[in-house]
Each structure stands twice: as structure tokens, then as C-alpha cells.
Design a protein around this motif. Structure first.
Motif, short mmCIF file in Angstrom:
data_model
loop_
_atom_site.label_atom_id
_atom_site.label_comp_id
_atom_site.label_asym_id
_atom_site.label_seq_id
_atom_site.Cartn_x
_atom_site.Cartn_y
_atom_site.Cartn_z
N VAL A 148 0.84 -1.20 0.00
CA VAL A 148 0.00 0.00 0.00
C VAL A 148 0.88 1.25 0.00
O VAL A 148 0.63 2.20 -0.77
CB VAL A 148 -0.98 0.00 1.20
CG1 VAL A 148 -1.68 1.35 1.36
CG2 VAL A 148 -2.01 -1.11 1.04
N MET A 149 1.91 1.28 0.81
CA MET A 149 2.82 2.43 0.86
C MET A 149 3.53 2.61 -0.49
O MET A 149 3.69 3.73 -0.97
CB MET A 149 3.84 2.27 1.99
CG MET A 149 3.22 2.34 3.38
SD MET A 149 2.34 3.88 3.69
CE MET A 149 3.69 4.99 3.81
N ALA A 150 3.95 1.51 -1.10
CA ALA A 150 4.61 1.58 -2.40
C ALA A 150 3.64 2.11 -3.46
O ALA A 150 4.02 2.91 -4.33
CB ALA A 150 5.14 0.21 -2.80
N ALA A 151 2.38 1.68 -3.40
CA ALA A 151 1.38 2.16 -4.35
C ALA A 151 1.19 3.67 -4.19
O ALA A 151 1.14 4.41 -5.20
CB ALA A 151 0.06 1.43 -4.14
N PHE A 152 1.10 4.16 -2.95
CA PHE A 152 0.99 5.61 -2.73
C PHE A 152 2.22 6.33 -3.27
O PHE A 152 2.10 7.39 -3.90
CB PHE A 152 0.81 5.93 -1.24
CG PHE A 152 -0.61 5.89 -0.77
CD1 PHE A 152 -1.54 6.81 -1.26
CD2 PHE A 152 -1.03 4.96 0.16
CE1 PHE A 152 -2.85 6.78 -0.83
CE2 PHE A 152 -2.35 4.94 0.59
CZ PHE A 152 -3.26 5.84 0.10
N ALA A 153 3.40 5.77 -3.06
CA ALA A 153 4.64 6.40 -3.53
C ALA A 153 4.67 6.47 -5.06
O ALA A 153 5.03 7.51 -5.64
CB ALA A 153 5.85 5.66 -3.00
N VAL A 154 4.28 5.40 -5.73
CA VAL A 154 4.28 5.38 -7.19
C VAL A 154 3.27 6.39 -7.75
O VAL A 154 3.57 7.14 -8.68
CB VAL A 154 4.00 3.95 -7.72
CG1 VAL A 154 3.70 3.95 -9.20
CG2 VAL A 154 5.18 3.03 -7.41
N VAL A 155 2.08 6.41 -7.17
CA VAL A 155 1.06 7.34 -7.64
C VAL A 155 1.48 8.79 -7.36
O VAL A 155 1.29 9.67 -8.20
CB VAL A 155 -0.31 7.02 -7.01
CG1 VAL A 155 -1.32 8.12 -7.28
CG2 VAL A 155 -0.82 5.69 -7.54
#
Length: 171
Positions: free
Chosen positions: A153-160
Motif C-alpha cells: 500500500v505504501m509503495a502504491a501511494f509512492a508510485v502514484v
């Protein structure tokens, strides 16, 4: 009569001209017309807009108040700036091509793009749903590590967030 000594308006002049709602409405109204407009018709349109009513429902006082203001202040100021041509003999007003100078100071219409707030919300909703499911049904989600889920989830936020930043920069 428009001023011949200036080819372009300064930023301060543009902001001064646009600082008044009546002048902004006059420019907007004239942009929607292909032909010159009489000051009386313009006054009625502005009065109707200001009073949130139709032209037919305006009182004489409402129209007169706007007419005097346009006649004495706003139209001459727009004429002096070169944005409109005002013929006092006929009472007709029309925009000049100089009005296009204002476009560089006005916000551009929003382009259809990625609705970033919805992307962030979707990641949050999916992440919370998975956390809730893992907490409520530990046997069914035993294969799902909460640490791994949090990292994803944190990685998804970072990518977005990175994509949003690059998109905003125009890259």
C-alpha cells in the motif's frame, strides 16, 4: 478612444482591469457577441446578472444604476486600455483584438486529466478493505502478511505520488 501609446498592457494594468466584476462581466458578455452591443443593452445584461434576475424583471433603478457606472467609469476605462472600442455617438461597444492579451493572465480551462484524488482514494479504500478483511477473517487471509500488505500500500501511494508530480510538471 483607445490609447495609441501602448501596444500591450502591463500585468498591473490587466489585474487592475480585471479587479472589477462589472468589467469582467462586460468582457465576458462582449466575447459572446459577434457584433457591437449598445450600452443600454449591455447595462441591462449586467444589471440582470448582478441582481440574479431576467432583463424583463429589472427595475428602472437597477438598470440606471448600472448604466451610469458603465457609462462614467467602466466602459471608458476599458476603452482607454484598448480592450474595447466605444463609440459615444452611437453608444456601441465592441471588443478589440487586444482582449486576447488577457488570456495570458487568466487561468487556463482545466484539461481533462487523471482525477488524482480518486486514484489516492482508491488505493486507500483497497488497502483499508484488505486490512479489515485480514483482521476480521484471519483464517481466510492467513497467507497475507500485514507487513507485506502495508509495504504494498505504501509503495502504491509512492508510485502514484511520483506519477502525479511528474504529470503536474508536464514531463
Amino acid at each position: 478612444m483607445s490609447r495609441p501609446d501602448h501596444d500591450t498592457l502591463s500585468q498591473g494594468e490587466v489585474y487592475d482591469l480585471l479587479s472589477n466584476a462589472r468589467r469582467r462581466y462586460v468582457i465576458s458578455y462582449l466575447r459572446d457577441r459577434d457584433e457591437p452591443v449598445e450600452l443600454t443593452d449591455l447595462s441591462r445584461a449586467v444589471a440582470a446578472w448582478e441582481n440574479d434576475t431576467s432583463v424583463e424583471e429589472l427595475s428602472d433603478q437597477q438598470t440606471k444604476r448600472v448604466y451610469v457606472s458603465l457609462y462614467q467609469t467602466h466602459v471608458p476605462k476599458l476603452d482607454d486600455s484598448g480592450l474595447v472600442d466605444y463609440d459615444q455617438e452611437s453608444g456601441e461597444i465592441r471588443l478589440t483584438s487586444s482582449v486576447n492579451e488577457l488570456d495570458t493572465y487568466l487561468p487556463a480551462e482545466e484539461e481533462a486529466g487523471v482525477p488524482w484524488q480518486l486514484v489516492y482514494m482508491a488505493i486507500a479504500v483497497v488497502g483499508l478493505a484488505l486490512y479489515g478483511a485480514a483482521a476480521l477473517f484471519p483464517a481466510a487471509f492467513g497467507w497475507l502478511s500485514l507487513t507485506l500488505l502495508g509495504s504494498v500500500v505504501m509503495a502504491a501511494f509512492a508510485v502514484v505520488a511520483a506519477a502525479h508530480y511528474l504529470s503536474a510538471r508536464g514531463t
